[in-house]
Design an enzyme around this catalytic site. Sequence first.
Site, PDB file in Angstrom:
ATOM      1  N   ASP A 130       0.688  -1.237  -0.059  1.00  0.00           N
ATOM      2  CA  ASP A 130       0.022  -0.175   0.143  1.00  0.00           C
ATOM      3  C   ASP A 130       0.862   1.331  -0.030  1.00  0.00           C
ATOM      4  OD1 ASP A 130      -2.930   0.986   0.326  1.00  0.00           O
ATOM      5  OD2 ASP A 130      -1.974   2.002   2.097  1.00  0.00           O
ATOM      6  N   GLU A 161       1.640   0.291  -4.989  1.00  0.00           N
ATOM      7  CA  GLU A 161       1.013   1.403  -5.420  1.00  0.00           C
ATOM      8  C   GLU A 161       2.066   2.663  -5.568  1.00  0.00           C
ATOM      9  OE1 GLU A 161      -3.384   2.300  -3.859  1.00  0.00           O
ATOM     10  OE2 GLU A 161      -1.848   2.138  -2.268  1.00  0.00           O
TER      11      GLU A 161
END
Length: 891
Positions: free
Chosen positions: A499, A536
Site C-alpha cells: 500500500d 502503489e
Amino acid sequence: MRHVDLRAARAHWLTRDLLALPATAVPQGFEVDELTWTLGVAPEGGLDPAAAGEVDALPLALADGALPHPVADRHPHLAACHPLHLAEADVPRVAELLTGQVALLGRDALGEVVVATSLQVPGVLDDLYAAAASARPLGASWSPGPDGERVPTVTVWAPTAQRVSLLLWDGVPEEGSRRAWAPAGTPRSLPMTRHDDGCWSVTGSRAWTDRCYQLELLHVIPRTGRRSTVRSTDPWSVALTVDSTHSVLVDLEDARWSPAVWRDTPAPAPVRAVDQSIYEAHVRDLTRDDPSCPEPLRGSYLGLSADGAARRHLAALAGAGLTTVHLLPVFDLTSVEEDPALQEEADPAVLARLSSQDPAGMQQQAMVRAHATRDAFNWGYDPWHFMAPEGSYATDAGAAHGGRRVEQCRMLVGELHRLGLRVVLDQVYNHTTDSGLHRSSVLDRVVPGYYHRLDGEGRVETSTCCQNLATEHALAHRLMVESCVLWVRHYRVDGFRFDLMGHHGVADLEAVRSALDALTPEVHGVDGRAVTLYGEGWDFGEVAGNARFVQAVQGQLGGTGIGTFNDRLRDAVRGGSVHDEDPRTGLGFATGGASARHTDQLQVGLAGGLRDIAFRSQETGRPVTGATVSYGGSPTGYADEPDEVVNYVDAHDNETLWDTLLLKLPQDTPMAERLRRNTLALATVTLSQGISFWHAGAEILRSKSLDRNSHASGDWFNHLDYTLQDNGFGRGLPPEPDNGPRWSLMAPLLADPALRPSNADMAHARDCALDLLRLRRDLPLLRLGSRQRILRQLSFPVSGTEHGRPDVVVMLVDDTGPEVVDDRRSGLLLVLNGSRLPVAQTVPGLSGQAWALAQAQREGADEVVRATAWDEAAGTVRVPALTAAVLERLR
C-alpha cells in the site's frame, strides 16, 4: 523573540556526535553563530530550560557550512542544516543520555536561553544500535532448551527505556475450547536483561507455551519529560488474544497449528510475474453473502472450506486461467471488533425493505454509518501488529485467540492453493493507525518518537491520512522485511502488494526482495524467488520527489521486477480521473469518449507500459515512444520491463468498473451495450502485456451502489453475490462523507430499475470474462515477458496512419523471428473496437495472410465476437461494435 518550546522537536540528533539545526529553529534577530549551543540533559526527565543555571548541559561546537557527507546523503531533507558537534569526551555517554530527556539549548551573550527545542532522535538511535540489533531475533523466538524441548526467548528492542519487564499470565485456554479467553488476575513481572544493542530479553520454559504476555517499560517520554510506566503488546507478536489486548507465546512450528489442507497442499507452480492474472478480494466479501456456505463459516478464513458458490466461482476462474488471489489486509488491524458478540450492525432485513421501497434512499447509509465503528467490516488498512493474522476473520471469538487464528488463516491459504491459486497479501507499512501512547500504538509505546516520520516541528506526518511509518529508519525497515519473510515462511503466501509503496524507498523493496530470494525449499520449505512483489507507486506527500530517499515509485524500479499499478491505462479506458468531482466530465475508450490521446495511452499500456515502446501517435501522426506520450505532464510509459506494470481498470479503491459505466454512460444506454463495454474494459487489462489485475466482482457486474470509498461502508454496500441474484446496485445512496456531493447525480440512477442487471446478464458477463482469461492463458504472445521481445515483436500498425481512428486499437505480435515464443502460432492480432458500430479495419502488410479468430472466442460465450471476419485478399478485419477480438496466425 525566543523559540523556547520543548513540546516541539525542531532539531535532529543524527549520529552519536552530530546534531543538525535547521535555520528556521533560530529566531529572527539572531545569527546561529552568535549563540552558545549546548545539549541539555535530564536523566530522570523534568528538564526546565528556564532554569538555565540548573540544567545539566553538554557543550556543542558549531561547524562551518552544512552537514557533512555521507550524513547529508542519508538525510537529504536536512542537508542544509547547521552541524553541531558533541565533544568527543561526551560521546560515550550518548546511549545513557537517550534514556532520559534531551534538548538543544541556545543562549545569547547574556546567557539567556533563546532557543530550546526537543530533538528528533531516530538518526542517532540508528547510528548507535541498528547494526547490532539486526543480528538478534526479536519477538518470541523458540530454540531447544536443556531437555531438548523448544523454549521461548522474548526480545524487544527498546534502547531508550530505563527498565523493561515481561508480564506473564498464568493459565492457558482449554484444549479445543472455542470460547473467548483473555487473561485475568495479576501477572508475574519478570525483569528483562538489557544488552549492548538496545535489546532486552528473557528466556522462559516450555510451560510458557500459549501463555499471554505484555511488555512493561519505564520511559522518560520525549518532549514532556514525564517518567511513565507503559504497558504494551509485543511489536513482533505472531499471536494475540481477542482484540489484541495481549500477545500470546505461540510457536509457529507447533504442529497443532498446521492444518492438513495447508501442510499437505503444495503451492501452485511458480510463474513469471507477467503470466499472472490477479483477482483482488476481501476475505469477508468472498463468502459473507453466500447462502450455500454454512452460516458459521461465512465471511471467515474458513468460508472457502465449504463447497459454496464462492469456492465454485473461484474454481471456474482458476480453470480459465486465473493464477492469483490478492487478499486485502489479513494482518492484525485496529478497525474491526474481533468478538462477534460485541459487533453491531444495521438490521439487513430492514435495509432490504428500505431498498425495495426506495433504492435511492438516504436511510440505508445513515443506518450503516451509525454502526460503522462497531460492525464486522473494514477494508483493513489500519495496521496494529504486522506479523499476526487478524482475529475478526476467525469463525468465533475463541478461534481468534492465540494459535487458533494462525491455524485458520493457514487454512484459507491452503484452500486457495488447493484451487490452484497463488495467494498475495496486501501489506501496509506506510502508516499505522495511531502514534504516541494510544492503546493501538504498539511501536511508539515501545520506542517513543522512533518509528514514525516527523515533520519540522516533530509532529507525525499524516500525508497517508494516518500516522506515517518511516521505513527509512533501520528497525522500521527491519519490521517490514522480517514480517514479509515470516508470512512467506510460516504461511506460505506467494506475493505481496504494498500500500502506498512510494512512501518507501527502493532500498526497502530491494531488501524485501533480497531476503525473500534467500529462502529455499531445501532449508525453509519455500522458494522465495517465486514470490511476487507489486504496489502503489504514487508520488506525493513529504517524501515526494525523492525528498528523503529514492522512492519506490513508477519509473524508479527498473530492473527490480517489482510492479506498480498503471493508472495511465486505467484512465485511458475509464476516462477522466478517479479524483474528478463530476465523473461525467471525462469519457474514455470503454465509456464512449475515446480520444486520440486515450488511444496512445492505451497502446502504451497494452505494450507493458514500456518507456521505449515506439509507434506512430494516433494524436499527432508522428513517431513517439511510451516516455513521450503525455499523461498529465508525466510520461505514460515509465517501465523498463513489463513485469514493472500492473494493468487494471478498477480496484477496491474508487468506484467499481460497473458503477463507473453507470455514472459515465447516458442513462438510457441499453443493458446489452453496458455489458459489452464492461467486457471491453476488462479486455484491455487481460489482453495486455504486463500483469493483469481484476477487482473481485468486475466479471459479474459488481456494484457498490455507486460508492466511491467503501472502506467503512459495511457489509451492505460491499455486497458480493456469487449466486448472481443481486449485483449490489440500488441499495440506497452510498455513505454521505465521501459521496454526499454526488447524491443528486446518483439518485436518478439508483432509482432506475432498468439499470439493474438480471441473473442472466451477470452470468453472461461472467462467461465472457472467463473467455478473456482463457485467451490470456492460451496465447503466450500476450505474455512476451521481456522488453527485448516486446520491442522486437509488438507493434501498432494502424496507429497514426490513414487507416487509424481513435476508437479502434490494433496490436500486432509477430512471432516469425528466430526466437519463437509460441510453437503453434506465428502471430497474434488484437483488435479493440470501442465504437458503437462494426468496423472494417485494414491492417497494412497482412494481405495474403491467413488469420482466424482465436479458439477461446470461436467456442466462447460471446456470440457477437464470432462475427469477426478476416478478408485475406484485402488484409482487412471486420470486428463487431464494442468488441475485443483476438485473431491468430497458425504456423
